[in-house]
Design a protein around this motif. Sequence first.
Motif, PDB file in Angstrom:
ATOM      1  N   MET A   1      32.062  45.247  46.641  1.00 18.89           N
ATOM      2  CA  MET A   1      30.941  44.644  45.940  1.00 18.89           C
ATOM      3  C   MET A   1      29.649  44.954  46.676  1.00 18.89           C
ATOM      4  N   THR A  22      31.461  48.523  40.455  1.00 21.79           N
ATOM      5  CA  THR A  22      31.712  47.535  41.494  1.00 21.79           C
ATOM      6  C   THR A  22      31.031  46.205  41.157  1.00 21.79           C
ATOM      7  N   THR A  23      31.488  45.127  41.752  1.00 26.89           N
ATOM      8  CA  THR A  23      30.863  43.822  41.558  1.00 26.89           C
ATOM      9  C   THR A  23      29.451  43.829  42.128  1.00 26.89           C
ATOM     10  N   PHE A  32      25.844  36.974  39.454  1.00 22.99           N
ATOM     11  CA  PHE A  32      26.557  38.229  39.310  1.00 22.99           C
ATOM     12  C   PHE A  32      26.083  38.922  38.043  1.00 22.99           C
ATOM     13  N   ARG A  35      29.915  40.114  35.940  1.00 17.80           N
ATOM     14  CA  ARG A  35      31.116  39.276  35.864  1.00 17.80           C
ATOM     15  C   ARG A  35      30.868  38.165  34.864  1.00 17.80           C
ATOM     16  N   ALA A  40      32.672  33.407  37.965  1.00 18.34           N
ATOM     17  CA  ALA A  40      31.773  33.497  39.113  1.00 18.34           C
ATOM     18  C   ALA A  40      30.945  32.234  39.318  1.00 18.34           C
ATOM     19  N   VAL A  46      34.079  34.381  45.128  1.00 13.44           N
ATOM     20  CA  VAL A  46      34.141  35.801  44.742  1.00 13.44           C
ATOM     21  C   VAL A  46      34.045  36.682  45.978  1.00 13.44           C
ATOM     22  N   GLU A  50      36.686  39.855  47.528  1.00 14.16           N
ATOM     23  CA  GLU A  50      36.276  41.245  47.594  1.00 14.16           C
ATOM     24  C   GLU A  50      36.685  41.880  48.920  1.00 14.16           C
TER      25      GLU A  50
END
Length: 388
Positions: A1, A22-23, A32, A35, A40, A46, A50
């Motif tokens: 992330m 990617t986050t 976020f 997401r 989240a 979160v 990750e």
Amino acid sequence: MILLDTTYVSPLLAETLINKKTTIFDIQQQVFLNRKSEEAQNPGDVFQQEELMIMNSEEAVQILNEYYAESNVTKMANLFKNKFAFRKRLADNYPHFFFLETTSAEMGQIDLNALPYPVIFKPTVGYSSAGVYRIEDAREFESIIGKLEETMKQSSENYSKGVLDSETFIIESYIEGQEFAIDLFFDENNNPVVLNLFARMFKDDKDMSDRIYYTSKLVLQSYLAAITEYLQGLGEIFDLRKMPLHVELRMNDKGIIVPIEINPLRFAGAGTTELGSFAYGVNPYEYFFEQRKPDWPALINAMDNKIYNFTCAEFTGEAKIDDGLLIHHNLLQEQFPHILEYRHIPYDKGTTFAVIFFSSDSLAQNEHILSLDFMEYVEQKEYFFVNK
């Protein structure tokens, strides 16, 4: 992330984030970006899920302290951000290296004549070259102390306290030798994976600006092996598994390496890490997210003999990007031998207004860039009011 400072996202980083999916956590909005909200609710939950974490701005360290304070990654980030704590941790490895922490209030109690000049004076928590001085003697130190309050006030307007502390400072030995900046991550076995190796070029001994960093086939052939070996030793001191870092160090003519600082969870700032994509085709973000190691022998063999550089065009004095200034970017571009990419930096605050990637045939060609006064390309806008 990635903990993303959306104030400025470089083109290559934006493209990589889209491709890698990617986050993304927006540190300004603290949300976020990709997401579902029900997934989240708590950023800390979160973050814990990750496996990889990177950021594009040191402002994000404050987010980690808020949501993920007890993790090893946050503790390492705080250690590296505090230059005094970092020096204390490495003190046994460098027994003859002098360093001292002080505050604005305690400055008058220091015996300036007893310091082992030349010394470096800088904020204990800092960013880039803000508030950094090389000092030759007690008289010069007294002069800097006299104007310190105003200097740090100007610098602190551009950065939060978590990024730049204008009250606490470190005085330390000046490190002789060629300076380097390295972007890397440590793999799952705590081994360093170097993604970029840049040498730094200065106008003179007093120059602390981020004026020119460069890389070349010769730089990599001459220094990559020794620096990688040194970084392996850092992995034996710290637990850095899967952490990205921007390391600054110096190597003297005897090959002895002394670290200047370690910047956690990021690569070279304002997208300047992307110099390597021009020089040898390494996208550092992609390599990090894939936990992939560059094939350096093949990459170096394929390189040409040009020198690849970047410079940060910055305001000096009290000028800031929001002061109604007109920047003559076209005239500035004419000063460079061969521009690879010229990027306008649209900060609503700060001192950098452009990052310029360029190539040259020799370091001698870069001398002209070292001597440029960027303020010659900046002027105050004139406003005219017409009565109706």
